[in-house]
Design a protein around this motif. Structure first.
Motif, PDB file in Angstrom:
ATOM      1  N   LEU A 151      47.237 -18.446  34.983  1.00  0.00           N
ATOM      2  CA  LEU A 151      48.235 -17.459  35.374  1.00  0.00           C
ATOM      3  C   LEU A 151      47.800 -16.086  34.895  1.00  0.00           C
ATOM      4  CD1 LEU A 151      50.169 -16.463  32.786  1.00  0.00           C
ATOM      5  CD2 LEU A 151      51.118 -18.755  33.082  1.00  0.00           C
ATOM      6  N   VAL A 152      48.344 -15.054  35.524  1.00  0.00           N
ATOM      7  CA  VAL A 152      47.987 -13.665  35.229  1.00  0.00           C
ATOM      8  C   VAL A 152      49.253 -12.846  35.050  1.00  0.00           C
ATOM      9  CG1 VAL A 152      46.875 -11.568  36.131  1.00  0.00           C
ATOM     10  CG2 VAL A 152      45.820 -13.821  36.521  1.00  0.00           C
ATOM     11  N   VAL A 153      49.218 -11.922  34.114  1.00  0.00           N
ATOM     12  CA  VAL A 153      50.295 -10.951  33.957  1.00  0.00           C
ATOM     13  C   VAL A 153      49.708  -9.564  34.174  1.00  0.00           C
ATOM     14  CG1 VAL A 153      51.994  -9.925  32.408  1.00  0.00           C
ATOM     15  CG2 VAL A 153      51.579 -12.398  32.335  1.00  0.00           C
ATOM     16  N   ALA A 154      50.217  -8.851  35.170  1.00  0.00           N
ATOM     17  CA  ALA A 154      49.782  -7.480  35.440  1.00  0.00           C
ATOM     18  C   ALA A 154      50.743  -6.534  34.727  1.00  0.00           C
ATOM     19  CB  ALA A 154      49.764  -7.208  36.938  1.00  0.00           C
ATOM     20  N   ALA A 155      50.299  -5.993  33.599  1.00  0.00           N
ATOM     21  CA  ALA A 155      51.178  -5.161  32.777  1.00  0.00           C
ATOM     22  C   ALA A 155      50.497  -3.857  32.397  1.00  0.00           C
ATOM     23  CB  ALA A 155      51.596  -5.928  31.517  1.00  0.00           C
ATOM     24  N   THR A 156      49.740  -3.282  33.342  1.00  0.00           N
ATOM     25  CA  THR A 156      49.143  -1.974  33.089  1.00  0.00           C
ATOM     26  C   THR A 156      50.188  -0.889  33.326  1.00  0.00           C
ATOM     27  OG1 THR A 156      48.392  -1.373  35.320  1.00  0.00           O
ATOM     28  CG2 THR A 156      47.039  -2.952  34.101  1.00  0.00           C
ATOM     29  N   SER A 157      49.860   0.324  32.966  1.00  0.00           N
ATOM     30  CA  SER A 157      50.774   1.442  33.192  1.00  0.00           C
ATOM     31  C   SER A 157      50.545   2.102  34.548  1.00  0.00           C
ATOM     32  CB  SER A 157      50.595   2.489  32.078  1.00  0.00           C
ATOM     33  OG  SER A 157      49.248   2.944  32.031  1.00  0.00           O
ATOM     34  N   ASN A 158      49.673   1.494  35.351  1.00  0.00           N
ATOM     35  CA  ASN A 158      49.290   2.061  36.641  1.00  0.00           C
ATOM     36  C   ASN A 158      49.833   1.197  37.776  1.00  0.00           C
ATOM     37  OD1 ASN A 158      47.565   2.447  39.086  1.00  0.00           O
ATOM     38  ND2 ASN A 158      46.529   3.940  37.780  1.00  0.00           N
ATOM     39  N   ARG A 159      50.739   1.729  38.582  1.00  0.00           N
ATOM     40  CA  ARG A 159      51.352   0.977  39.682  1.00  0.00           C
ATOM     41  C   ARG A 159      50.318   0.482  40.677  1.00  0.00           C
ATOM     42  NH1 ARG A 159      53.525  -1.814  43.090  1.00  0.00           N
ATOM     43  NH2 ARG A 159      53.247  -3.119  41.289  1.00  0.00           N
ATOM     44  N   GLU A 160      49.362   1.327  41.027  1.00  0.00           N
ATOM     45  CA  GLU A 160      48.337   0.956  41.997  1.00  0.00           C
ATOM     46  C   GLU A 160      47.482  -0.194  41.473  1.00  0.00           C
ATOM     47  OE1 GLU A 160      44.522   2.960  44.363  1.00  0.00           O
ATOM     48  OE2 GLU A 160      45.978   4.236  43.312  1.00  0.00           O
ATOM     49  N   GLU A 161      47.146  -0.148  40.196  1.00  0.00           N
ATOM     50  CA  GLU A 161      46.316  -1.207  39.616  1.00  0.00           C
ATOM     51  C   GLU A 161      47.085  -2.526  39.549  1.00  0.00           C
ATOM     52  OE1 GLU A 161      43.250  -1.946  35.897  1.00  0.00           O
ATOM     53  OE2 GLU A 161      44.161   0.020  36.238  1.00  0.00           O
ATOM     54  N   ASN A 162      48.349  -2.469  39.178  1.00  0.00           N
ATOM     55  CA  ASN A 162      49.160  -3.683  39.162  1.00  0.00           C
ATOM     56  C   ASN A 162      49.250  -4.303  40.557  1.00  0.00           C
ATOM     57  OD1 ASN A 162      49.644  -3.498  36.432  1.00  0.00           O
ATOM     58  ND2 ASN A 162      51.677  -2.580  36.655  1.00  0.00           N
ATOM     59  N   HIS A 163      49.400  -3.451  41.554  1.00  0.00           N
ATOM     60  CA  HIS A 163      49.460  -3.928  42.947  1.00  0.00           C
ATOM     61  C   HIS A 163      48.145  -4.595  43.340  1.00  0.00           C
ATOM     62  CE1 HIS A 163      50.238  -4.031  47.245  1.00  0.00           C
ATOM     63  NE2 HIS A 163      49.137  -3.335  47.448  1.00  0.00           N
ATOM     64  N   HIS A 164      47.027  -3.981  42.953  1.00  0.00           N
ATOM     65  CA  HIS A 164      45.705  -4.539  43.271  1.00  0.00           C
ATOM     66  C   HIS A 164      45.533  -5.907  42.617  1.00  0.00           C
ATOM     67  CE1 HIS A 164      41.448  -4.886  43.978  1.00  0.00           C
ATOM     68  NE2 HIS A 164      41.161  -4.834  42.685  1.00  0.00           N
ATOM     69  N   ILE A 165      45.949  -6.036  41.366  1.00  0.00           N
ATOM     70  CA  ILE A 165      45.840  -7.313  40.659  1.00  0.00           C
ATOM     71  C   ILE A 165      46.693  -8.374  41.345  1.00  0.00           C
ATOM     72  CG2 ILE A 165      46.408  -8.499  38.482  1.00  0.00           C
ATOM     73  CD1 ILE A 165      45.722  -5.793  37.093  1.00  0.00           C
ATOM     74  N   VAL A 176      51.079 -15.080  39.310  1.00  0.00           N
ATOM     75  CA  VAL A 176      51.033 -13.730  38.752  1.00  0.00           C
ATOM     76  C   VAL A 176      52.431 -13.194  38.504  1.00  0.00           C
ATOM     77  CG1 VAL A 176      50.922 -12.640  41.046  1.00  0.00           C
ATOM     78  CG2 VAL A 176      50.122 -11.387  39.033  1.00  0.00           C
ATOM     79  N   ASN A 177      52.599 -12.572  37.364  1.00  0.00           N
ATOM     80  CA  ASN A 177      53.807 -11.821  37.063  1.00  0.00           C
ATOM     81  C   ASN A 177      53.432 -10.349  36.984  1.00  0.00           C
ATOM     82  OD1 ASN A 177      55.387 -10.552  34.383  1.00  0.00           O
ATOM     83  ND2 ASN A 177      56.695 -11.507  35.909  1.00  0.00           N
ATOM     84  N   VAL A 178      54.094  -9.538  37.794  1.00  0.00           N
ATOM     85  CA  VAL A 178      53.821  -8.107  37.829  1.00  0.00           C
ATOM     86  C   VAL A 178      54.957  -7.402  37.098  1.00  0.00           C
ATOM     87  CG1 VAL A 178      53.297  -6.119  39.286  1.00  0.00           C
ATOM     88  CG2 VAL A 178      52.688  -8.431  40.057  1.00  0.00           C
ATOM     89  N   ALA A 179      54.630  -6.771  35.986  1.00  0.00           N
ATOM     90  CA  ALA A 179      55.656  -6.234  35.097  1.00  0.00           C
ATOM     91  C   ALA A 179      56.574  -5.228  35.775  1.00  0.00           C
ATOM     92  CB  ALA A 179      54.998  -5.603  33.862  1.00  0.00           C
ATOM     93  N   ASP A 180      56.050  -4.462  36.730  1.00  0.00           N
ATOM     94  CA  ASP A 180      56.862  -3.434  37.366  1.00  0.00           C
ATOM     95  C   ASP A 180      57.234  -3.767  38.809  1.00  0.00           C
ATOM     96  OD1 ASP A 180      54.368  -3.180  38.454  1.00  0.00           O
ATOM     97  OD2 ASP A 180      54.116  -1.048  38.020  1.00  0.00           O
TER      98      ASP A 180
END
Length: 283
Positions: A151-165, A176-180
Motif C-alpha cells: 500500500l502507498v500513502v501520498a502525503a506530500t505538500s504538493n497537490r500535483e505530486e500526490n495526484h501523480h502518485i 493508495v491513500n491520498v492525504a489531500d
C-alpha cells in the motif's frame, strides 16, 4: 459518504509513504504499530521519521532516489565525457535519447534499470533539461517502489505530486491513500484506537479529521486496557473449545459464559473458573 471498514494484515509488508512531514510521520507511527516494513520517500524528511526508521528505509533528496549500482549505462547512447568538459556542447544527443526513452506515451513498467548520470553532467546542462532529467530519475525510482508496495500513502505538500502518485498506484492496482483527496484514494486511512490486539478504526465519513479525532478520544476512554488481555484469553479458549467440543450448543454456552464472567470481573478467568464453566456446559 459512509465507508465500509475492512481490516487487513500488514506485518512484514512493504508500505510506501511519499512525503516526509508531520502528516507522513503520523502515518508511519501507525503502520509501524502493525509490523509494516515502512519506506519513506521525500525531498526532506522530518526528524521524527528518521528516529523510528532505519536509514536504508528513508530516501531523502533527489540524488538519494537512485540505486546507482543497478544502472546499465550501455542502454543510454550518451557520452558523458562530452558534457563534463564544461564547453559549449549541444544538448541534442541527450535530448534525442530522452525523447526516445520517454515519449509522452511511454510505458515505464518495462524499465529494469536506473538512469545514472553524474552531477557534473547535470551541472553542465541547461537548467530546464537538468530539471527534466532529475524528474525522470525520481519518477523511475518512485514507480519501482510503488510496484513493490502493498500500500502507498501520498502525503506530500504538493497537490500535483500526490495526484501523480495516485495515478501510478491505480495503474499498478496498488492500494493508495491520498492525504489531500479522498476521491483519489482507494482506501481511507482511519483514526485508530489500539488496545493490544484490539484495533478500532474510525472514519467520520465527512473528511473531517477533527471529528474522527474526537470520536477516537471518546473510544479510548470507553475501552479499558484489560480488554486486550480478555481478548487474548478468549481467543485461546475458543481454539480449545473448537478442538474439544463438537456440539455447537456446548461451544456457544462455554464461550458466551466465559466472556460474560471475564468482563464482569474485569480480568482473565482462572483455570478453576474455566473448568467450572466447561462442567456446566457439559450437563
Amino acid at each position: 459518504m459512509a465507508y465500509f471498514p475492512i481490516f487487513t494484515q500488514i506485518d512484514g509488508k512493504r508500505c510506501l509513504i511519499a512525503g516526509g512531514g508531520k502528516v507522513a510521520a503520523r502515518k508511519v507511527y501507525t503502520l509501524l504499530q502493525y509490523g509494516a516494513d515502512v519506506v519513506v520517500m521525500a525531498e526532506k524528511v522530518c526528524g521524527e521519521i528518521k528516529e523510528v526508521l532505519p536509514e536504508e528505509n528513508v530516501f531523502e533528496g533527489v540524488f538519494k532516489y537512485i540505486h546507482k549500482n543497478r544502472c546499465n549505462k550501455n542502454e543510454w547512447d550518451i557520452d558523458e565525457n562530452k558534457y563534463d568538459t564544461g564547453g559549449n556542447i549541444s544538448n541534442t544527443e541527450l535530448e534525442n535519447t530522452l525523447d526516445k526513452r520517454y515519449s509522452s506515451n511511454s510505458n515505464l513498467k518495462n524499465i529494469s534499470y536506473d538512469l545514472e548520470i553524474s552531477e557534473n553532467l547535470l551541472e553542465s546542462l541547461s537548467a530546464d533539461l537538468s530539471e527534466d532529467l532529475l524528474k525522470i530519475r525520481k519518477n523511475i525510482f518512485l514507480e519501482k517502489e510503488i510496484g513493490k508496495a502493498f500500500l502507498v500513502v501520498a502525503a506530500t505538500s504538493n497537490r500535483e505530486e500526490n495526484h501523480h502518485i495516485a495515478e501510478l498506484c491505480h495503474a499498478y492496482n496498488v492500494l493508495v491513500n491520498v492525504a489531500d483527496s479522498e476521491e483519489e484514494s482507494s482506501f481511507i486511512f482511519p483514526s485508530v484506537v489500539r488496545k493490544g490486539d484490539i484495533s478500532i478504526g474510525i472514519n467520520s465519513g465527512t473528511g473531517s479529521p477533527t471529528v474522527s479525532k474526537h470520536i477516537r478520544k471518546q473510544i479510548e476512554k470507553a475501552v479499558p486496557d484489560y480488554y486486550a488481555d480478555i481478548a487474548v484469553f478468549m481467543g485461546k479458549l475458543r481454539e480449545y473449545v473448537k478442538a474439544n467440543f463438537k456440539e455447537e450448543s456446548q461451544r456457544r454456552y462455554i464461550l458466551k459464559t466465559a466472556a460474560a464472567e471475564a468482563f464482569a470481573e474485569e480480568r482473565v478467568l482462572t483455570q478453576k473458573e474455566i473448568e467450572e464453566i466447561i462442567r456446566q456446559g457439559q450437563k
